[in-house]
Design an enzyme around this catalytic site. Sequence first.
Site, PDB file in Angstrom:
ATOM      1  N   HIS A  37      32.142 -16.173 -18.657  1.00  0.00           N
ATOM      2  CA  HIS A  37      32.486 -17.221 -17.685  1.00  0.00           C
ATOM      3  C   HIS A  37      32.853 -18.529 -18.398  1.00  0.00           C
ATOM      4  CE1 HIS A  37      29.508 -14.800 -15.173  1.00  0.00           C
ATOM      5  NE2 HIS A  37      30.579 -14.794 -14.413  1.00  0.00           N
ATOM      6  N   ASP A 150      37.522  -7.417 -15.837  1.00  0.00           N
ATOM      7  CA  ASP A 150      37.821  -6.851 -14.519  1.00  0.00           C
ATOM      8  C   ASP A 150      39.333  -6.636 -14.442  1.00  0.00           C
ATOM      9  OD1 ASP A 150      35.084  -7.159 -13.010  1.00  0.00           O
ATOM     10  OD2 ASP A 150      35.382  -8.972 -14.176  1.00  0.00           O
TER      11      ASP A 150
HETATM   12  P1  AMP Z   1      32.063 -12.622 -11.938  1.00  0.00           P
HETATM   13  O1  AMP Z   1      31.149 -13.809 -11.834  1.00  0.00           O
HETATM   14  O2  AMP Z   1      31.438 -11.431 -12.552  1.00  0.00           O
HETATM   15  O3  AMP Z   1      32.782 -12.347 -10.639  1.00  0.00           O
HETATM   16  O4  AMP Z   1      33.194 -13.047 -12.965  1.00  0.00           O
HETATM   17  C1  AMP Z   1      33.949 -14.226 -12.775  1.00  0.00           C
HETATM   18  C2  AMP Z   1      35.128 -14.192 -13.714  1.00  0.00           C
HETATM   19  O5  AMP Z   1      34.649 -14.109 -15.070  1.00  0.00           O
HETATM   20  C3  AMP Z   1      36.043 -12.981 -13.500  1.00  0.00           C
HETATM   21  O6  AMP Z   1      37.388 -13.384 -13.649  1.00  0.00           O
HETATM   22  C4  AMP Z   1      35.613 -12.057 -14.592  1.00  0.00           C
HETATM   23  O7  AMP Z   1      36.630 -11.173 -15.000  1.00  0.00           O
HETATM   24  C5  AMP Z   1      35.287 -13.036 -15.705  1.00  0.00           C
HETATM   25  N1  AMP Z   1      34.404 -12.397 -16.673  1.00  0.00           N
HETATM   26  C6  AMP Z   1      33.221 -11.767 -16.434  1.00  0.00           C
HETATM   27  N2  AMP Z   1      32.715 -11.247 -17.570  1.00  0.00           N
HETATM   28  C7  AMP Z   1      33.609 -11.546 -18.554  1.00  0.00           C
HETATM   29  C8  AMP Z   1      33.675 -11.278 -19.957  1.00  0.00           C
HETATM   30  N3  AMP Z   1      32.723 -10.601 -20.587  1.00  0.00           N
HETATM   31  N4  AMP Z   1      34.739 -11.739 -20.649  1.00  0.00           N
HETATM   32  C9  AMP Z   1      35.723 -12.428 -20.017  1.00  0.00           C
HETATM   33  N5  AMP Z   1      35.723 -12.708 -18.710  1.00  0.00           N
HETATM   34  C10 AMP Z   1      34.688 -12.271 -17.980  1.00  0.00           C
END
Ligand code: AMP
Length: 282
Positions: A37, A150
């Site tokens: 994030h 994702d």
């Molecule tokens: P989430 O809170 O899991 O919905 O993720 C929010 C954003 O952070 C989304 O665009 C995810 O793809 C991105 N994200 C989550 N984990 C990672 C990671 N390990 N590396 C890069 N981006 C991430």
Amino acid sequence: MQILKTVRELRARAEKARRSGEIVGLVPTMGFFHDGHLSLMQRARAECGLVVVSLFVNPTQFGPGEDLAAYPRDFERDCTLAAAEGVDVMFAPETAELYADNHATFVKVERLTANLCGASRPGHFRGVATVVAKLLNVCSPHRAYFGLKDYQQVRVIETMIRDLDFDVRLVRCPIVREPDGLAMSSRNSYLSPEERRAATILRRSLVAAAQRIEQGERDGDVVGRQLRDAIEAEPLARVDYAEVVDADSLAPLGRIDRTALLAVAVHIGRARLIDNLVVEIG
Ligand code: AMP
């Protein structure tokens, strides 16, 4: 950092920035921040005048029996981390602020959602596309930042942006990993120490399958089977899917003759983890 809870406040703040010529960047999240994030926030900070992070655990993207209630939350810590990255606005609405009781409108992106997580989590991408469409409408950002962890979500949102003429550029951000290769995820917090060790199988099996392609294997089914077998060799892992697909259309790739996406979803303990690897064909 300003914390805003209402659509009206965010719209007013973003409009003011736009009118004064600032580039507005939006980072949609469900919170419980990790370095993945934070990498999105850093990129937005480097490129935009106003950086908005949304923190909303979106109920419409969780299926019945999924982990909506258990999803990890720590609002105070998230605010501290976002503020340290120089985020200007944290948009953290209550559910009722985004979904009226009689909410009736949803966005459905077809085809791209037919397999991978779209098949295992019916309705998931309908919820994702709907909430992202709402956030884009409220914030009107010039740029929106999404992580390639994702990957299918990125393709779904890119397609929605194109098909519905949203005036925003999606910025694809690379996957951030732990030192042992595990992709960072809020759901990694569900893992016991033993499960955490087992979870390295996702990345290891993806890298082994990519090597097989680099060595000349072009049969997508063979590579897909190798990927699945490698994961299943880990006793704590249960494969949801392990597939080789076209990196744009996400359709199964029988013959690997163009850029391929190796994509896996694996249950370990009570966590369902995903990871992927893009393999270019020279
Ligand atoms: P989430 O809170 O899991 O919905 O993720 C929010 C954003 O952070 C989304 O665009 C995810 O793809 C991105 N994200 C989550 N984990 C990672 C990671 N390990 N590396 C890069 N981006 C991430």
